[in-house]
Design a protein around this motif. Structure first.
Motif, PDB file in Angstrom:
ATOM      1  N   UNK A   4      -0.649  10.197  11.239  1.00 29.66           N
ATOM      2  CA  UNK A   4      -0.404   9.213  10.027  1.00 29.66           C
ATOM      3  C   UNK A   4      -0.323  10.037   8.602  1.00 29.66           C
ATOM      4  N   UNK A   5      -1.611  10.831   8.405  1.00 22.58           N
ATOM      5  CA  UNK A   5      -1.587  11.779   7.328  1.00 22.58           C
ATOM      6  C   UNK A   5      -0.454  12.870   7.111  1.00 22.58           C
ATOM      7  N   UNK A   6       0.050  13.273   8.196  1.00 19.82           N
ATOM      8  CA  UNK A   6       1.134  14.132   8.275  1.00 19.82           C
ATOM      9  C   UNK A   6       2.311  13.328   7.772  1.00 19.82           C
ATOM     10  N   UNK A   7       2.619  12.213   8.358  1.00 15.22           N
ATOM     11  CA  UNK A   7       3.718  11.777   7.801  1.00 15.22           C
ATOM     12  C   UNK A   7       3.595  11.302   6.341  1.00 15.22           C
ATOM     13  N   UNK A   8       2.384  11.216   5.905  1.00 19.04           N
ATOM     14  CA  UNK A   8       2.282  10.629   4.527  1.00 19.04           C
ATOM     15  C   UNK A   8       2.695  11.958   3.747  1.00 19.04           C
ATOM     16  N   UNK A   9       2.416  13.347   4.273  1.00 14.98           N
ATOM     17  CA  UNK A   9       2.814  14.384   3.512  1.00 14.98           C
ATOM     18  C   UNK A   9       4.231  14.703   3.717  1.00 14.98           C
ATOM     19  N   UNK A  10       4.876  14.302   4.538  1.00 15.75           N
ATOM     20  CA  UNK A  10       6.313  14.693   4.789  1.00 15.75           C
ATOM     21  C   UNK A  10       7.261  13.589   3.802  1.00 15.75           C
ATOM     22  N   UNK A  11       6.875  12.310   3.845  1.00 19.12           N
ATOM     23  CA  UNK A  11       7.918  11.226   3.251  1.00 19.12           C
ATOM     24  C   UNK A  11       7.190  10.792   1.859  1.00 19.12           C
ATOM     25  N   UNK A  12       8.229  10.731   0.993  1.00 22.02           N
ATOM     26  CA  UNK A  12       7.764  10.239  -0.473  1.00 22.02           C
ATOM     27  C   UNK A  12       7.898   8.785  -0.339  1.00 22.02           C
ATOM     28  N   UNK A  13       6.899   8.237  -1.052  1.00 23.82           N
ATOM     29  CA  UNK A  13       6.972   6.835  -1.291  1.00 23.82           C
ATOM     30  C   UNK A  13       8.153   6.195  -2.366  1.00 23.82           C
TER      31      UNK A  13
ATOM     32  N   UNK B  68       3.416  15.339 -10.682  1.00 20.95           N
ATOM     33  CA  UNK B  68       3.485  14.318 -11.735  1.00 20.95           C
ATOM     34  C   UNK B  68       4.829  13.261 -11.231  1.00 20.95           C
ATOM     35  N   UNK B  69       5.717  13.825 -10.191  1.00 23.64           N
ATOM     36  CA  UNK B  69       6.757  12.955  -9.586  1.00 23.64           C
ATOM     37  C   UNK B  69       6.508  12.209  -8.575  1.00 23.64           C
ATOM     38  N   UNK B  70       5.404  11.942  -8.331  1.00 27.70           N
ATOM     39  CA  UNK B  70       5.052  11.244  -6.749  1.00 27.70           C
ATOM     40  C   UNK B  70       4.709   9.884  -7.077  1.00 27.70           C
ATOM     41  N   UNK B  71       4.984   9.122  -6.181  1.00 23.84           N
ATOM     42  CA  UNK B  71       4.718   7.614  -6.545  1.00 23.84           C
ATOM     43  C   UNK B  71       3.039   7.466  -6.623  1.00 23.84           C
TER      44      UNK B  71
ATOM     45  N   UNK C 188      11.207   7.337  -1.907  1.00 21.62           N
ATOM     46  CA  UNK C 188      12.280   7.099  -0.712  1.00 21.62           C
ATOM     47  C   UNK C 188      12.006   6.163   0.344  1.00 21.62           C
ATOM     48  N   UNK C 189      10.789   5.933   0.667  1.00 20.65           N
ATOM     49  CA  UNK C 189      10.251   5.281   1.876  1.00 20.65           C
ATOM     50  C   UNK C 189       9.095   4.492   1.210  1.00 20.65           C
ATOM     51  N   UNK C 190       9.365   3.185   0.491  1.00 21.77           N
ATOM     52  CA  UNK C 190       8.375   2.558  -0.122  1.00 21.77           C
ATOM     53  C   UNK C 190       7.494   1.904   1.059  1.00 21.77           C
ATOM     54  N   UNK C 191       7.976   1.632   2.195  1.00 23.43           N
ATOM     55  CA  UNK C 191       6.933   0.866   3.098  1.00 23.43           C
ATOM     56  C   UNK C 191       6.726   1.998   4.378  1.00 23.43           C
ATOM     57  N   UNK C 192       6.313   3.063   3.714  1.00 23.67           N
ATOM     58  CA  UNK C 192       5.981   4.174   4.652  1.00 23.67           C
ATOM     59  C   UNK C 192       4.567   4.033   5.247  1.00 23.67           C
ATOM     60  N   UNK C 193       3.610   3.094   4.511  1.00 29.59           N
ATOM     61  CA  UNK C 193       2.515   2.837   4.997  1.00 29.59           C
ATOM     62  C   UNK C 193       2.579   2.046   6.071  1.00 29.59           C
ATOM     63  N   UNK C 194       3.417   0.788   5.796  1.00 28.21           N
ATOM     64  CA  UNK C 194       3.658  -0.387   6.843  1.00 28.21           C
ATOM     65  C   UNK C 194       4.239   0.431   8.199  1.00 28.21           C
ATOM     66  N   UNK C 195       5.015   1.485   8.091  1.00 30.02           N
ATOM     67  CA  UNK C 195       5.615   2.122   9.206  1.00 30.02           C
ATOM     68  C   UNK C 195       4.485   2.746  10.200  1.00 30.02           C
TER      69      UNK C 195
ATOM     70  N   UNK D 168       0.831  -1.290  -0.158  1.00 32.51           N
ATOM     71  CA  UNK D 168       0.017   0.229  -0.102  1.00 32.51           C
ATOM     72  C   UNK D 168       0.737   1.262   0.107  1.00 32.51           C
ATOM     73  N   UNK D 169       0.612   2.139  -0.683  1.00 29.20           N
ATOM     74  CA  UNK D 169       0.991   3.219  -0.652  1.00 29.20           C
ATOM     75  C   UNK D 169       0.099   4.697  -0.649  1.00 29.20           C
TER      76      UNK D 169
END
Length: 190
Positions: A78-87, A52-55, A89-96, A30-31
């Motif tokens: 969680x939503x704030x974190x999703x706005x800080x971190x790119x999918x 256009x460059x977002x995951x 660079x951090x492909x498992x950001x949802x899992x974290x 999940x992203x």
């Protein structure tokens, strides 16, 4: 008296709902991204402004489906974190975050558990401009937690606890008090 502040003060604009856009990565994970630039069109579709460059943009183009989830105070970190971190660079950001998701029965996208309302969408087209794209999507279904429905089964916005992003102060706010009734308040001029 009005004071001129210049064009850059407007930034992202007026306070707008904070949303999570959910997609699947190539490996099925999940992203999710934080988004506050989304509106319903006059045709009843959704228009989302996504870089256009977002995951998420990449996933939407590949899968042609995504979900848009309203956010309340329970999901603010969680939503704030999703706005800080790119999918990217951090492909498992949802899992974290420890959040859970289930696959939508209607589109090839995840439904994030804990959101009071989820809009399931299919891609219509991507319209490219200079720095952003507008993702146009057909709404396939809207699912709402029963706790946010009124006695007649309609969504009660106040019960959702939805958050708004205020770009003037870079803050999140919750929905305020009802100010009036649409299509009624102006009738005194008829």
């Amino acid at each position: 008296m009005m004071k001129n502040l210049g064009p850059n003060v407007f930034s992202y604009g007026y306070p707008a709902p904070v949303l999570m856009v959910g997609t699947y990565n190539d490996d099925g994970t999940v992203n999710v991204m934080n988004l506050h630039e989304c509106t319903r069109t006059n045709a009843g579709d959704l228009a989302l402004c996504i870089g256009p460059r977002s995951k998420t943009h990449e996933n939407i183009k590949k899968r042609r489906a995504f979900t848009v989830a309203l956010v309340n105070k329970n999901l603010i970190k969680e939503v704030d974190y999703f706005g800080i971190v790119s999918g990217h660079r951090v492909p498992d950001k949802f899992e974290k975050t420890g959040l859970k998701a289930v696959k939508s029965e209607r589109v090839n996208a995840p439904i994030i558990e804990g959101s009071p309302l989820v809009i399931e969408c299919e891609l219509i087209e991507v319209v490219r401009t200079n720095n952003f794209t507008t993702v146009l999507a057909r709404i396939v279904n809207v699912a709402a937690d029963e706790s946010v429905l009124d006695k007649t089964g309609r969504i009660d916005a106040k019960k959702t606890g939805m958050l708004f992003f205020d770009s003037f102060s870079n803050s999140y706010f919750s929905l305020g008090e009802k100010a009036g009734n649409a299509w009624v308040e102006g009738k005194k001029y008829l």
